[in-house]
Design a protein around this motif. Structure first.
Motif, PDB file in Angstrom:
ATOM      1  N   ALA A   9     -44.559 -23.238 -13.222  1.00 11.78           N
ATOM      2  CA  ALA A   9     -45.232 -23.472 -14.491  1.00 11.78           C
ATOM      3  C   ALA A   9     -44.917 -22.326 -15.436  1.00 11.78           C
ATOM      4  O   ALA A   9     -44.834 -21.179 -15.030  1.00 11.78           O
ATOM      5  N   GLY A  10     -44.757 -22.664 -16.701  1.00 12.93           N
ATOM      6  CA  GLY A  10     -44.392 -21.659 -17.681  1.00 12.93           C
ATOM      7  C   GLY A  10     -45.568 -20.816 -18.135  1.00 12.93           C
ATOM      8  O   GLY A  10     -46.584 -21.327 -18.543  1.00 12.93           O
ATOM      9  N   GLY A  11     -45.422 -19.516 -18.083  1.00 15.31           N
ATOM     10  CA  GLY A  11     -46.413 -18.607 -18.640  1.00 15.31           C
ATOM     11  C   GLY A  11     -47.632 -18.407 -17.769  1.00 15.31           C
ATOM     12  O   GLY A  11     -47.924 -19.191 -16.894  1.00 15.31           O
ATOM     13  N   THR A  12     -48.307 -17.316 -18.049  1.00 20.62           N
ATOM     14  CA  THR A  12     -49.548 -17.030 -17.337  1.00 20.62           C
ATOM     15  C   THR A  12     -50.702 -16.934 -18.316  1.00 20.62           C
ATOM     16  O   THR A  12     -51.739 -16.393 -18.005  1.00 20.62           O
ATOM     17  N   PHE A  13     -50.528 -17.435 -19.506  1.00 21.25           N
ATOM     18  CA  PHE A  13     -51.555 -17.350 -20.522  1.00 21.25           C
ATOM     19  C   PHE A  13     -52.661 -18.350 -20.247  1.00 21.25           C
ATOM     20  O   PHE A  13     -52.444 -19.387 -19.668  1.00 21.25           O
ATOM     21  N   ARG A  14     -53.860 -18.022 -20.653  1.00 22.12           N
ATOM     22  CA  ARG A  14     -55.016 -18.874 -20.463  1.00 22.12           C
ATOM     23  C   ARG A  14     -55.644 -19.184 -21.811  1.00 22.12           C
ATOM     24  O   ARG A  14     -55.361 -18.530 -22.809  1.00 22.12           O
ATOM     25  N   MET A  15     -56.510 -20.157 -21.822  1.00 25.14           N
ATOM     26  CA  MET A  15     -57.168 -20.567 -23.052  1.00 25.14           C
ATOM     27  C   MET A  15     -57.785 -19.359 -23.756  1.00 25.14           C
ATOM     28  O   MET A  15     -58.422 -18.521 -23.131  1.00 25.14           O
ATOM     29  N   SER A  27     -51.325 -23.542 -22.179  1.00 27.80           N
ATOM     30  CA  SER A  27     -50.832 -23.159 -20.861  1.00 27.80           C
ATOM     31  C   SER A  27     -51.196 -24.162 -19.785  1.00 27.80           C
ATOM     32  O   SER A  27     -51.556 -25.285 -20.042  1.00 27.80           O
ATOM     33  N   ASP A  28     -51.172 -23.708 -18.564  1.00 28.42           N
ATOM     34  CA  ASP A  28     -51.381 -24.577 -17.412  1.00 28.42           C
ATOM     35  C   ASP A  28     -52.850 -24.768 -17.065  1.00 28.42           C
ATOM     36  O   ASP A  28     -53.177 -25.571 -16.218  1.00 28.42           O
ATOM     37  N   ASP A  29     -53.757 -24.040 -17.690  1.00 25.92           N
ATOM     38  CA  ASP A  29     -55.155 -24.069 -17.306  1.00 25.92           C
ATOM     39  C   ASP A  29     -55.956 -25.054 -18.152  1.00 25.92           C
ATOM     40  O   ASP A  29     -57.051 -24.752 -18.597  1.00 25.92           O
ATOM     41  N   VAL A  30     -55.416 -26.239 -18.403  1.00 24.72           N
ATOM     42  CA  VAL A  30     -56.110 -27.219 -19.240  1.00 24.72           C
ATOM     43  C   VAL A  30     -57.333 -27.796 -18.564  1.00 24.72           C
ATOM     44  O   VAL A  30     -58.243 -28.279 -19.231  1.00 24.72           O
ATOM     45  N   TYR A  82     -57.270 -46.523  -7.737  1.00 24.34           N
ATOM     46  CA  TYR A  82     -56.883 -45.171  -7.383  1.00 24.34           C
ATOM     47  C   TYR A  82     -55.414 -44.919  -7.717  1.00 24.34           C
ATOM     48  O   TYR A  82     -55.060 -43.883  -8.295  1.00 24.34           O
ATOM     49  N   GLN A  83     -54.547 -45.858  -7.386  1.00 23.69           N
ATOM     50  CA  GLN A  83     -53.126 -45.704  -7.692  1.00 23.69           C
ATOM     51  C   GLN A  83     -52.898 -45.643  -9.202  1.00 23.69           C
ATOM     52  O   GLN A  83     -52.091 -44.847  -9.685  1.00 23.69           O
ATOM     53  N   GLU A  84     -53.612 -46.456  -9.945  1.00 24.18           N
ATOM     54  CA  GLU A  84     -53.499 -46.422 -11.408  1.00 24.18           C
ATOM     55  C   GLU A  84     -54.001 -45.081 -11.955  1.00 24.18           C
ATOM     56  O   GLU A  84     -53.424 -44.530 -12.896  1.00 24.18           O
ATOM     57  N   ALA A  85     -55.092 -44.571 -11.382  1.00 23.96           N
ATOM     58  CA  ALA A  85     -55.629 -43.282 -11.825  1.00 23.96           C
ATOM     59  C   ALA A  85     -54.644 -42.149 -11.556  1.00 23.96           C
ATOM     60  O   ALA A  85     -54.499 -41.235 -12.375  1.00 23.96           O
ATOM     61  N   LEU A  86     -53.966 -42.190 -10.428  1.00 26.27           N
ATOM     62  CA  LEU A  86     -52.955 -41.182 -10.132  1.00 26.27           C
ATOM     63  C   LEU A  86     -51.822 -41.232 -11.155  1.00 26.27           C
ATOM     64  O   LEU A  86     -51.353 -40.194 -11.637  1.00 26.27           O
ATOM     65  N   ASP A  87     -51.378 -42.440 -11.488  1.00 32.93           N
ATOM     66  CA  ASP A  87     -50.354 -42.582 -12.522  1.00 32.93           C
ATOM     67  C   ASP A  87     -50.862 -42.046 -13.858  1.00 32.93           C
ATOM     68  O   ASP A  87     -50.157 -41.320 -14.562  1.00 32.93           O
ATOM     69  N   LEU A  88     -52.102 -42.395 -14.212  1.00 35.90           N
ATOM     70  CA  LEU A  88     -52.680 -41.936 -15.474  1.00 35.90           C
ATOM     71  C   LEU A  88     -52.715 -40.419 -15.547  1.00 35.90           C
ATOM     72  O   LEU A  88     -52.346 -39.832 -16.573  1.00 35.90           O
ATOM     73  N   CYS A  89     -53.139 -39.766 -14.487  1.00 32.40           N
ATOM     74  CA  CYS A  89     -53.179 -38.302 -14.475  1.00 32.40           C
ATOM     75  C   CYS A  89     -51.806 -37.708 -14.755  1.00 32.40           C
ATOM     76  O   CYS A  89     -51.670 -36.740 -15.507  1.00 32.40           O
ATOM     77  N   GLN A  90     -50.795 -38.298 -14.176  1.00 33.25           N
ATOM     78  CA  GLN A  90     -49.437 -37.788 -14.388  1.00 33.25           C
ATOM     79  C   GLN A  90     -48.988 -38.000 -15.828  1.00 33.25           C
ATOM     80  O   GLN A  90     -48.403 -37.103 -16.448  1.00 33.25           O
ATOM     81  N   TYR A  91     -49.263 -39.163 -16.397  1.00 33.03           N
ATOM     82  CA  TYR A  91     -48.892 -39.422 -17.790  1.00 33.03           C
ATOM     83  C   TYR A  91     -49.635 -38.485 -18.742  1.00 33.03           C
ATOM     84  O   TYR A  91     -49.048 -37.949 -19.692  1.00 33.03           O
ATOM     85  N   LEU A  92     -50.923 -38.280 -18.495  1.00 27.46           N
ATOM     86  CA  LEU A  92     -51.704 -37.389 -19.349  1.00 27.46           C
ATOM     87  C   LEU A  92     -51.180 -35.962 -19.271  1.00 27.46           C
ATOM     88  O   LEU A  92     -51.028 -35.283 -20.297  1.00 27.46           O
ATOM     89  N   ARG A  93     -50.883 -35.500 -18.071  1.00 27.45           N
ATOM     90  CA  ARG A  93     -50.384 -34.128 -17.926  1.00 27.45           C
ATOM     91  C   ARG A  93     -49.006 -33.980 -18.554  1.00 27.45           C
ATOM     92  O   ARG A  93     -48.667 -32.925 -19.112  1.00 27.45           O
ATOM     93  N   GLN A  94     -48.194 -35.043 -18.496  1.00 31.33           N
ATOM     94  CA  GLN A  94     -46.883 -35.018 -19.144  1.00 31.33           C
ATOM     95  C   GLN A  94     -47.046 -34.822 -20.647  1.00 31.33           C
ATOM     96  O   GLN A  94     -46.362 -33.996 -21.259  1.00 31.33           O
ATOM     97  N   VAL A  95     -47.956 -35.560 -21.265  1.00 33.43           N
ATOM     98  CA  VAL A  95     -48.175 -35.443 -22.704  1.00 33.43           C
ATOM     99  C   VAL A  95     -48.679 -34.051 -23.070  1.00 33.43           C
ATOM    100  O   VAL A  95     -48.230 -33.455 -24.049  1.00 33.43           O
ATOM    101  N   ILE A  96     -49.593 -33.507 -22.275  1.00 32.98           N
ATOM    102  CA  ILE A  96     -50.097 -32.163 -22.532  1.00 32.98           C
ATOM    103  C   ILE A  96     -48.966 -31.153 -22.445  1.00 32.98           C
ATOM    104  O   ILE A  96     -48.806 -30.294 -23.320  1.00 32.98           O
TER     105      ILE A  96
END
Length: 118
Positions: A9-15, A27-30, A82-96
């Motif tokens: 993950a890029g950087g060690t910065f936090r909110m 950063s990664d701490d969303v 559950y499978q849809e939620a896992l996909d959703l988490c990945q899509y959301l994190r991709q956008v972030i």
């Protein structure tokens, strides 16, 4: 814990902390990020948009499967959800990640006076 197939993950910065370029980055701490209260505006409410989306998905499901989603349809709805939620988490994190990298790149260009459009 890092994924063995993912780059670090890029950087060690936090909110709330500033980057070396002097700007706040997410950063990664969303997962722990705090946000301000929502501001009322003149935009359409999200609930109406979701209702419209559900109506659209209902029509698509009927066309695709020849039936509406009903209980006791032979599938395990919990596993499907559950499978849809896992996909959703990945899509959301991709956008972030894409949003934050674009923001960081924009700040870097501004800090180095690099022309945009290159």
């Amino acid at each position: 814990m890092a994924c063995k197939d993912c780059p670090p993950a890029g950087g060690t910065f936090r909110m709330g902390q500033s980057s070396p370029l002097g700007t706040d980055i997410v950063s990664d701490d969303v997962a722990a990020a705090e946000q301000p209260a929502p501001t009322k505006n003149e935009e359409r409410c999200i609930q109406d948009l979701v209702i419209q989306d559900i109506q659209t998905r209902k029509a698509i499901g009927l066309e695709r499967y020849g039936t509406l989603l009903q209980p006791f349809n032979g599938r395990d709805a919990l596993v499907d959800a559950y499978q849809e939620a896992l996909d959703l988490c990945q899509y959301l994190r991709q956008v972030i990640e894409e949003r934050d990298r674009a923001k960081t790149a924009s700040v870097f260009r501004a800090a180095t006076d690099e022309p945009t459009g290159r």
